[in-house]
Structures are given as C-alpha cells and as structure tokens.
Write an enzyme that holds these catalytic residues in place. Structure first.
Site, short mmCIF file in Angstrom:
data_model
loop_
_atom_site.label_atom_id
_atom_site.label_comp_id
_atom_site.label_asym_id
_atom_site.label_seq_id
_atom_site.Cartn_x
_atom_site.Cartn_y
_atom_site.Cartn_z
N ASN A 10 0.87 -1.18 0.00
CA ASN A 10 0.00 0.00 0.00
C ASN A 10 0.90 1.23 0.00
OD1 ASN A 10 -1.82 2.03 0.42
ND2 ASN A 10 -2.45 1.39 2.48
N LYS A 12 0.06 4.26 -0.34
CA LYS A 12 -0.60 5.45 0.22
C LYS A 12 -0.38 6.64 -0.73
CE LYS A 12 -0.19 3.31 4.71
NZ LYS A 12 -0.11 3.42 6.15
N HIS A 95 -9.53 1.12 5.00
CA HIS A 95 -8.26 1.42 5.67
C HIS A 95 -8.50 2.44 6.78
CE1 HIS A 95 -4.17 2.60 6.47
NE2 HIS A 95 -3.78 1.52 5.82
N GLU A 97 -6.87 4.87 7.79
CA GLU A 97 -6.62 6.28 7.46
C GLU A 97 -7.82 6.90 6.76
OE1 GLU A 97 -2.89 5.54 5.49
OE2 GLU A 97 -1.96 5.13 7.44
N GLU A 162 -5.14 -4.70 10.68
CA GLU A 162 -4.13 -3.66 10.88
C GLU A 162 -4.46 -2.88 12.16
OE1 GLU A 162 -2.08 -2.45 6.93
OE2 GLU A 162 -3.86 -1.22 7.18
N GLY A 168 2.75 2.59 10.95
CA GLY A 168 3.77 3.63 10.83
C GLY A 168 4.46 3.98 12.15
N SER A 208 3.52 -1.77 10.49
CA SER A 208 4.96 -1.82 10.78
C SER A 208 5.61 -3.15 10.40
CB SER A 208 5.24 -1.48 12.25
OG SER A 208 4.90 -0.14 12.51
P1 13P Z 1 3.15 0.66 7.67
O1 13P Z 1 3.66 -0.63 7.11
O2 13P Z 1 3.88 1.86 7.14
O3 13P Z 1 3.02 0.62 9.15
O4 13P Z 1 1.64 0.84 7.10
C1 13P Z 1 0.77 -0.21 7.21
C2 13P Z 1 -0.44 0.12 6.43
O5 13P Z 1 -1.19 1.01 6.77
C3 13P Z 1 -0.68 -0.67 5.21
O6 13P Z 1 -1.98 -0.49 4.74
#
Ligand code: 13P
Length: 245
Positions: A10, A12, A95, A97, A162, A168, A208
């Site tokens: 992903n 982003k 997701h 976010e 997740e 992150g 992560s």
């Molecule tokens: P990270 O691997 O940067 O923690 O992000 C995970 C994520 O949100 C994947 O969709």
C-alpha cells in the site's frame, strides 16, 4: 488448511511516474527467484495505476479506494467500474486512514464493498482497533466485520488486520498475540459466513511490517500474508518481505 498467501504493497500518497522502476525491480526479483509463495499486489495512488498496468503488466494491481456508485456528479471520485476498465483487479476498502481522515462510516464501507464486488474487483478489507480500544478489541473488530456482505467467498474478499496503533509506528502486537488475534478474527468470520468459507479466507497482518520482523510474522499459521506500507516503497525491503515465507 492451505490458504492463498498475499504480499500487498500500500503506497498510500507516495510514488511518481518514475516509481515504475521499483515495480520492475520487484518483477525482476520475483522471476529470478522463481518466486511463487505469495501473490504480490501493488496498490499505488490512482494517478499511477493506469501507467503501471501498461508498463509492467506482469504483476497484480489494486486501488486504495473506490466510490460506491459507478458514475455521476461526484467530483474527485473514482468508481470501481473505472478501476475495472483499466485492468485493476483489487481495491483496498476500510483502511483506518480513510475511516479516520475521510470519516468513512461502516455504511459507506458496505456500499463500497458492494460496488467493488458488483464490478468484479476483489476487496482487501481492513479492520483494526485503535490504541484506546485494545481492551474491547473483539467487539470493535466484530463491528467492522459487520460491513461485509452476508455472502462472500475467499475468492473475492481478503481481510487485513491492521491495528491502528501499529501503523507507521514501528510497534506491533507480540508474535503470539498476532496469531491469537487472527484466529479470533477467523472465529468472528465463521459466525457470519460459516466455518467452511471462513477457514478459506486469507487474513493478512499489517502495521509496521518490515524486512526484520516479516519472517516471524509470516511464519505464523494464522497469518496469510502482509499488507505493507512504508517498507513497500523500498524495493530491497519489499523483496526481503516477500522472500520471508
Ligand atoms: P506501515 O507498514 O507503514 O506501518 O503501514 C501499514 C499500512 O497502513 C498498510 O496499509
């Protein structure tokens, strides 16, 4: 039970036209190592999807969102129908976010999942608790699972667990906890769609994941792959992750 494994990137809101180099190096690495332990899916921003699909068709692609309708006066939105028309095969829905920054509700997510399935896109459905919800984790996850349709199969839905607090941050649940949480998620799915299908659904871990912790996480019997954010932007790191099954 043998389930399909997935390693999903992903990206982003990252990447440019030049990032096709990263994808080409994944493909080269996959071919060299005759790699087939997991399906690799790259989810770049909308702006890059069409170009990447044309320039490197030897890999699977997903979008990071879709609108719940096929077309209409919805400035700035992209529909599942449009994604399908350019050769995109998957879409991420739910997701954290987007739940947080775009205030996507469980009703919105149900509609998006329906739109994706109606257009033959496979859904990567994300669920996960916030830090302050850890104690009531399973009721949060169960609530999020309710957005899924009453009927679906392992061929069109992938679940990505997740934990929001792990995204992150460099933090992850313990290895034992990850396996236990995945098993409980499978039990929650079983209540919704029955044991036979829930046993076949791939449940990925995200939050992560990096080249140092991927072998431990991906060796767990309840973990069917990884949804990777930051580490998927560096080709060396991502190759190490999909090498660690
Ligand atoms: P990270 O691997 O940067 O923690 O992000 C995970 C994520 O949100 C994947 O969709």
């Amino acid at each position: 039970m043998k389930r399909t494994k997935y390693t999903i990137a992903n990206w982003k809101m990252n990447g440019s036209k030049k990032s096709v180099k990263i994808i080409k190096s994944f493909v080269k690495y996959m071919k060299k190592s005759n790699y087939s332990s997991s399906k690799i899916i790259i989810c770049p921003p909308f702006t890059l999807l069409s170009n990447f699909i044309k320039e490197e068709p030897n890999i699977l692609y997903g979008a990071q969102d879709c609108h719940h309708l096929d077309f209409g006066a919805y400035t700035g939105s992209i529909s599942a129908l449009m994604l399908k028309s350019i050769g995109c095969k998957y879409v991420i829905v739910g997701h954290s976010e987007r739940r947080e920054y775009q205030s996507e509700s469980s009703t919105d997510l149900s509609k998006k999942i329906d739109a994706a399935l109606r257009n033959n896109l496979k859904v990567i459905y994300c669920i996960g608790e916030k830090k302050e919800q850890i104690k009531k984790r399973y009721s949060v996850l169960n609530q999020q699972i309710k957005s899924l349709p009453s009927k679906f199969s392992h061929n069109n839905i992938i679940i990505a667990y997740e934990p929001v607090w792990a995204i992150g941050t460099g933090m992850t649940p313990s290895i034992l906890d990850i396996n236990e949480i995945h098993l409980k998620i499978r039990n929650l799915l079983s209540k919704k769609i029955g044991k036979e299908i829930s046993n076949k659904i791939s449940i990925l871990y995200g939050g992560s994941v990096n080249s140092s912790n991927s072998s431990d996480i991906l060796s767990l019997d309840q973990v069917d792959g990884a949804l990777v954010g930051g580490a998927s932007l560096k080709s060396k790191d991502f190759c190490k992750i999909f090498d660690s099954y």
